[in-house]
Design a protein around this motif. Structure first.
Motif, PDB file in Angstrom:
ATOM      1  N   LYS A 253      -5.596  10.323   3.093  1.00  0.00           N
ATOM      2  CA  LYS A 253      -5.635   9.003   3.553  1.00  0.00           C
ATOM      3  C   LYS A 253      -6.915   8.121   3.325  1.00  0.00           C
ATOM      4  O   LYS A 253      -7.047   6.935   3.084  1.00  0.00           O
ATOM      5  N   ARG A 254      -8.028   9.149   3.394  1.00  0.00           N
ATOM      6  CA  ARG A 254      -9.253   8.450   3.436  1.00  0.00           C
ATOM      7  C   ARG A 254      -9.871   7.901   2.120  1.00  0.00           C
ATOM      8  O   ARG A 254     -10.501   6.869   1.923  1.00  0.00           O
ATOM      9  N   PHE A 255      -8.988   8.520   1.012  1.00  0.00           N
ATOM     10  CA  PHE A 255      -9.249   7.896  -0.172  1.00  0.00           C
ATOM     11  C   PHE A 255      -8.067   7.311  -0.942  1.00  0.00           C
ATOM     12  O   PHE A 255      -7.989   7.342  -2.183  1.00  0.00           O
ATOM     13  N   GLN A 256      -7.371   6.751  -0.171  1.00  0.00           N
ATOM     14  CA  GLN A 256      -6.459   5.982  -0.697  1.00  0.00           C
ATOM     15  C   GLN A 256      -6.454   4.909  -1.895  1.00  0.00           C
ATOM     16  O   GLN A 256      -5.685   4.854  -2.836  1.00  0.00           O
ATOM     17  N   SER A 257      -7.603   4.325  -1.941  1.00  0.00           N
ATOM     18  CA  SER A 257      -7.839   3.221  -2.897  1.00  0.00           C
ATOM     19  C   SER A 257      -8.024   3.889  -4.196  1.00  0.00           C
ATOM     20  O   SER A 257      -7.983   3.389  -5.203  1.00  0.00           O
ATOM     21  N   LEU A 258      -8.472   5.226  -4.145  1.00  0.00           N
ATOM     22  CA  LEU A 258      -8.527   5.993  -5.511  1.00  0.00           C
ATOM     23  C   LEU A 258      -7.460   6.082  -6.414  1.00  0.00           C
ATOM     24  O   LEU A 258      -7.538   6.120  -7.550  1.00  0.00           O
ATOM     25  N   GLY A 259      -6.404   5.911  -5.462  1.00  0.00           N
ATOM     26  CA  GLY A 259      -4.837   5.782  -6.490  1.00  0.00           C
ATOM     27  C   GLY A 259      -4.802   4.974  -7.240  1.00  0.00           C
ATOM     28  O   GLY A 259      -4.205   4.988  -8.299  1.00  0.00           O
ATOM     29  N   ASN A 260      -5.335   3.822  -7.230  1.00  0.00           N
ATOM     30  CA  ASN A 260      -5.075   2.738  -7.926  1.00  0.00           C
ATOM     31  C   ASN A 260      -6.096   2.905  -9.235  1.00  0.00           C
ATOM     32  O   ASN A 260      -5.795   2.732 -10.471  1.00  0.00           O
ATOM     33  N   ALA A 261      -7.366   3.582  -8.824  1.00  0.00           N
ATOM     34  CA  ALA A 261      -8.204   3.833 -10.212  1.00  0.00           C
ATOM     35  C   ALA A 261      -7.567   5.047 -11.026  1.00  0.00           C
ATOM     36  O   ALA A 261      -7.750   4.872 -12.244  1.00  0.00           O
ATOM     37  N   ILE A 262      -6.809   5.856 -10.403  1.00  0.00           N
ATOM     38  CA  ILE A 262      -5.978   6.870 -11.375  1.00  0.00           C
ATOM     39  C   ILE A 262      -4.980   6.253 -12.001  1.00  0.00           C
ATOM     40  O   ILE A 262      -4.777   6.645 -13.137  1.00  0.00           O
ATOM     41  N   ASN A 263      -4.274   5.382 -11.371  1.00  0.00           N
ATOM     42  CA  ASN A 263      -3.166   4.474 -12.187  1.00  0.00           C
ATOM     43  C   ASN A 263      -4.055   3.836 -13.574  1.00  0.00           C
ATOM     44  O   ASN A 263      -3.318   3.963 -14.580  1.00  0.00           O
TER      45      ASN A 263
END
Length: 296
Positions: A253-263
């Motif tokens: 949860k701490r790095f949820q914003s990385l999900g957008n970068a992966i996409n």
């Protein structure tokens, strides 16, 4: 007139002879006397003997020289022996050291070969298993390094106008303009040949690492999975979309914003060209680092 009875002594034929001093005024007597005196003078003249050599032996300098150095013979033999032994010993030692150096060189080459093989084996293990979060090297194509962000952005646009991806990586108060990245120097040289650009591009070794300070156990475990997939794709120059999908689902949860970068950079992007693939992976890692900095 009285006769002069005085006599003189002369040598005749090696013997002493006494002659009378008497002389007559008569012609006969005078003649006799003259004849006797002449005879006496003639008889007394002896040939002066010539001096000859006492010995017929010739005089040589060398026998005398050797006679003088004869007492020094043991010393000369000792010096000569020491010289010969020293020379032989020196040659033996030189050969021995040359042999030792050759052995050391051979051992060094074997050790270097062993170290190289160990490094390759370690690299294979890291590729098959886990990437080292403490750091591993890649090679980047660099367009320049700048002390001001404005200059870096100006050159970034120039590369983008030529159809090349370009990102700015800020590190140690400097701005690095990076075009793409690959796993080895050989691949970097080949990629540079494939790029057509009027702008200068340089190949540089680049260190990738993660600051694990402050990470929880599950966060560190996820970071390891992220690094493994990232490095594997960099090595193979191919995006593993399924693995990235799985990695995104387990993101903390701490790095949820990385999900957008992966996409954005690996799942949705085509990444058909090697230069684009390297640039997207490089950008993704940069965003991971900045996400960690923001959370601290």
């Amino acid at each position: 007139m009285k006769k002069d009875k005085r006599k003189i002594t002369v040598w005749k034929n090696g013997q002493q002879v006494k002659l009378s001093m008497y002389s007559s005024k008569n012609n006969d007597t005078t003649g006799e006397t003259e004849n006797e005196e002449a005879a006496t003078l003639t008889d007394t003249e002896e040939e002066v003997p010539s001096y000859g050599r006492l010995s017929n032996k010739k005089f040589f300098v060398y026998p005398l020289f050797f006679k003088k150095i004869k007492p020094m013979k043991p010393l000369i033999i000792a010096i000569a022996s020491a010289f010969i032994i020293g020379t032989l010993l020196g040659i033996t030692l030189i050969r021995m050291f040359v042999t030792i150096d050759e052995d050391r060189q051979a051992n060094s080459e074997l050790n270097n070969a062993g170290v190289t093989e160990t490094s390759r084996e370690q690299e294979r293990k890291e590729l098959d298993g886990h990437a080292n979060l403490q750091g591993f090297d890649i090679f980047v194509l660099q367009g320049g390094v700048f002390s001001e962000a404005g200059n870096a952005q100006t050159w970034q646009k120039k590369f983008q106008e030529e159809g090349l991806p370009a990102m700015i990586w800020e590190k140690e108060k400097q701005y690095f303009l990076l075009i793409s990245a690959v796993a080895s120097k050989e691949k970097a040289e080949q990629l540079k040949k494939d790029i057509t650009s009027k702008l200068d591009i340089y190949i540089k070794k680049w260190r990738i690492h993660v600051d694990e300070e402050g990470l929880k156990k599950e966060e560190r475990s996820w970071m390891q999975t992220f690094a493994d997939v990232w490095r594997k794709d960099m090595q193979q120059q191919k995006i593993s979309k399924e693995q990235w999908e799985s990695t995104k689902k387990t993101i903390p949860k701490r790095f949820q914003s990385l999900g957008n970068a992966i996409n954005q950079h690996v799942i949705e992007e085509r990444n058909d060209e090697a230069v684009d693939l390297g640039a997207n992976l490089l950008t993704l890692w940069y965003e991971l680092i900045h996400e960690l900095k923001r959370e601290k």
